[in-house]
Design a protein around this motif. Structure first.
Motif, PDB file in Angstrom:
ATOM      1  N   PRO A   1       0.833  -1.205   0.000  1.00  0.00           N
ATOM      2  CA  PRO A   1       0.000   0.000   0.000  1.00  0.00           C
ATOM      3  C   PRO A   1       0.863   1.248   0.000  1.00  0.00           C
ATOM      4  O   PRO A   1       2.021   1.222   0.418  1.00  0.00           O
ATOM      5  CB  PRO A   1      -0.801  -0.119   1.305  1.00  0.00           C
ATOM      6  CG  PRO A   1      -0.056  -1.081   2.152  1.00  0.00           C
ATOM      7  CD  PRO A   1       0.747  -1.958   1.243  1.00  0.00           C
ATOM      8  N   CYS A   2       0.291   2.345  -0.470  1.00  0.00           N
ATOM      9  CA  CYS A   2       0.994   3.626  -0.431  1.00  0.00           C
ATOM     10  C   CYS A   2       1.065   4.121   1.008  1.00  0.00           C
ATOM     11  O   CYS A   2       0.132   3.905   1.790  1.00  0.00           O
ATOM     12  CB  CYS A   2       0.261   4.668  -1.280  1.00  0.00           C
ATOM     13  SG  CYS A   2       0.540   4.494  -3.053  1.00  0.00           S
TER      14      CYS A   2
ATOM     15  N   CYS B   1       3.069   8.911  -3.844  1.00  0.00           N
ATOM     16  CA  CYS B   1       2.882   7.523  -4.253  1.00  0.00           C
ATOM     17  C   CYS B   1       1.536   7.390  -4.948  1.00  0.00           C
ATOM     18  O   CYS B   1       0.560   8.021  -4.552  1.00  0.00           O
ATOM     19  CB  CYS B   1       2.925   6.612  -3.023  1.00  0.00           C
ATOM     20  SG  CYS B   1       2.593   4.858  -3.354  1.00  0.00           S
TER      21      CYS B   1
ATOM     22  N   SER C   1      -0.982   4.127  -6.759  1.00  0.00           N
ATOM     23  CA  SER C   1      -1.133   2.682  -6.897  1.00  0.00           C
ATOM     24  C   SER C   1      -2.504   2.360  -7.482  1.00  0.00           C
ATOM     25  O   SER C   1      -3.503   2.972  -7.120  1.00  0.00           O
ATOM     26  CB  SER C   1      -1.003   1.994  -5.535  1.00  0.00           C
ATOM     27  OG  SER C   1      -1.339   0.621  -5.638  1.00  0.00           O
TER      28      SER C   1
ATOM     29  N   SER D   1      -4.832   1.074  -4.712  1.00  0.00           N
ATOM     30  CA  SER D   1      -5.193   1.965  -3.612  1.00  0.00           C
ATOM     31  C   SER D   1      -6.701   2.165  -3.576  1.00  0.00           C
ATOM     32  O   SER D   1      -7.366   2.166  -4.613  1.00  0.00           O
ATOM     33  CB  SER D   1      -4.501   3.314  -3.786  1.00  0.00           C
ATOM     34  OG  SER D   1      -4.834   4.163  -2.707  1.00  0.00           O
ATOM     35  N   THR D   2      -7.229   2.350  -2.381  1.00  0.00           N
ATOM     36  CA  THR D   2      -8.668   2.574  -2.247  1.00  0.00           C
ATOM     37  C   THR D   2      -9.015   4.050  -2.046  1.00  0.00           C
ATOM     38  O   THR D   2     -10.176   4.416  -2.084  1.00  0.00           O
ATOM     39  CB  THR D   2      -9.233   1.756  -1.058  1.00  0.00           C
ATOM     40  OG1 THR D   2      -8.493   2.098   0.114  1.00  0.00           O
ATOM     41  CG2 THR D   2      -9.126   0.270  -1.330  1.00  0.00           C
ATOM     42  N   ASP D   3      -8.002   4.899  -1.827  1.00  0.00           N
ATOM     43  CA  ASP D   3      -8.313   6.320  -1.657  1.00  0.00           C
ATOM     44  C   ASP D   3      -7.938   7.101  -2.915  1.00  0.00           C
ATOM     45  O   ASP D   3      -6.970   6.792  -3.595  1.00  0.00           O
ATOM     46  CB  ASP D   3      -7.626   6.903  -0.418  1.00  0.00           C
ATOM     47  CG  ASP D   3      -6.128   6.948  -0.551  1.00  0.00           C
ATOM     48  OD1 ASP D   3      -5.604   8.042  -0.832  1.00  0.00           O
ATOM     49  OD2 ASP D   3      -5.485   5.895  -0.392  1.00  0.00           O
TER      50      ASP D   3
ATOM     51  N   HIS E   1      -4.319   8.577  -3.926  1.00  0.00           N
ATOM     52  CA  HIS E   1      -3.260   7.656  -4.363  1.00  0.00           C
ATOM     53  C   HIS E   1      -3.681   6.789  -5.546  1.00  0.00           C
ATOM     54  O   HIS E   1      -2.839   6.142  -6.174  1.00  0.00           O
ATOM     55  CB  HIS E   1      -2.847   6.732  -3.208  1.00  0.00           C
ATOM     56  CG  HIS E   1      -2.187   7.456  -2.084  1.00  0.00           C
ATOM     57  ND1 HIS E   1      -2.781   7.616  -0.858  1.00  0.00           N
ATOM     58  CD2 HIS E   1      -0.985   8.073  -2.001  1.00  0.00           C
ATOM     59  CE1 HIS E   1      -1.981   8.296  -0.066  1.00  0.00           C
ATOM     60  NE2 HIS E   1      -0.884   8.593  -0.737  1.00  0.00           N
ATOM     61  N   LYS E   2      -4.953   6.764  -5.872  1.00  0.00           N
ATOM     62  CA  LYS E   2      -5.492   5.845  -6.882  1.00  0.00           C
ATOM     63  C   LYS E   2      -5.083   6.243  -8.295  1.00  0.00           C
ATOM     64  O   LYS E   2      -5.136   7.408  -8.671  1.00  0.00           O
ATOM     65  CB  LYS E   2      -7.022   5.814  -6.778  1.00  0.00           C
ATOM     66  CG  LYS E   2      -7.724   4.921  -7.778  1.00  0.00           C
ATOM     67  CD  LYS E   2      -7.605   3.482  -7.404  1.00  0.00           C
ATOM     68  CE  LYS E   2      -8.448   2.611  -8.332  1.00  0.00           C
ATOM     69  NZ  LYS E   2      -8.093   1.211  -8.213  1.00  0.00           N
TER      70      LYS E   2
ATOM     71  N   ARG F   1       2.434   0.460  -9.074  1.00  0.00           N
ATOM     72  CA  ARG F   1       2.709   1.248  -7.875  1.00  0.00           C
ATOM     73  C   ARG F   1       3.972   2.034  -8.157  1.00  0.00           C
ATOM     74  O   ARG F   1       4.973   1.467  -8.600  1.00  0.00           O
ATOM     75  CB  ARG F   1       2.924   0.359  -6.661  1.00  0.00           C
ATOM     76  CG  ARG F   1       3.203   1.129  -5.374  1.00  0.00           C
ATOM     77  CD  ARG F   1       3.435   0.164  -4.201  1.00  0.00           C
ATOM     78  NE  ARG F   1       3.582   0.854  -2.949  1.00  0.00           N
ATOM     79  CZ  ARG F   1       4.746   1.319  -2.471  1.00  0.00           C
ATOM     80  NH1 ARG F   1       5.853   1.156  -3.163  1.00  0.00           N
ATOM     81  NH2 ARG F   1       4.783   1.940  -1.311  1.00  0.00           N
TER      82      ARG F   1
END
Length: 138
Positions: free
Chosen positions: A21-22, A28, A30, A33-35, A38-39, A105
């Motif tokens: 995860p970031c 970062c 990814s 990622s779920t947010d 960072h997505k 990522r």
């Protein structure tokens, strides 16, 4: 290692189908990622997975100051070094054959803000990779 390169992170690689995860810092991105901050979307491919992997390596290798450190039949890890100061970013690609995507990522080793460099890099790679995919299908 230089003053701006930092140490290679020990959380690289794929564990249970997931890239690390970031961190909470904004440097970062990814595809897992779920947010929203960072997505980034994964890289889609339409060719055979082996062809897509070869094309992705071609794109990565064509970018300046890039070193592919690790590659397997489903994973690529590369270090990208900035031109001026020499900051190193760690960039990973995980081939998910079931979903027909490369999860990605891209994270800076040092600092907090990257001024959007990691996101821009992934979008540059995406555009060049998609161009190869289109050429391959023509």
């Amino acid at each position: 290692m230089g003053i701006f390169t930092g140490n290679r992170p020990n959380n690289l690689g794929v564990r249970d189908g997931k890239l690390a995860p970031c961190p909470n810092t904004p440097n970062c991105v990814s595809s897992q990622s779920t947010d929203a901050s960072h997505k980034v979307e994964p890289l889609n491919y339409t060719s055979a997975p082996e062809v897509a992997l070869t094309q992705l390596k071609q794109v990565i290798s064509s970018l300046p100051k890039t070193n592919i450190v690790t590659e397997t039949d489903s994973y690529i890890y590369a270090e990208f070094t900035s031109a001026i100061v020499g900051f190193v970013d760690d960039v990973e690609f995980y081939l998910d054959r079931d979903a027909q995507v490369f999860h990605v990522r891209s994270a800076s080793r040092l600092g907090k803000s990257d001024l959007g460099v990691n996101r821009k890099r992934i979008e540059t790679i995406r555009a060049q990779f998609q161009e190869l995919q289109v050429q391959n299908s023509a």
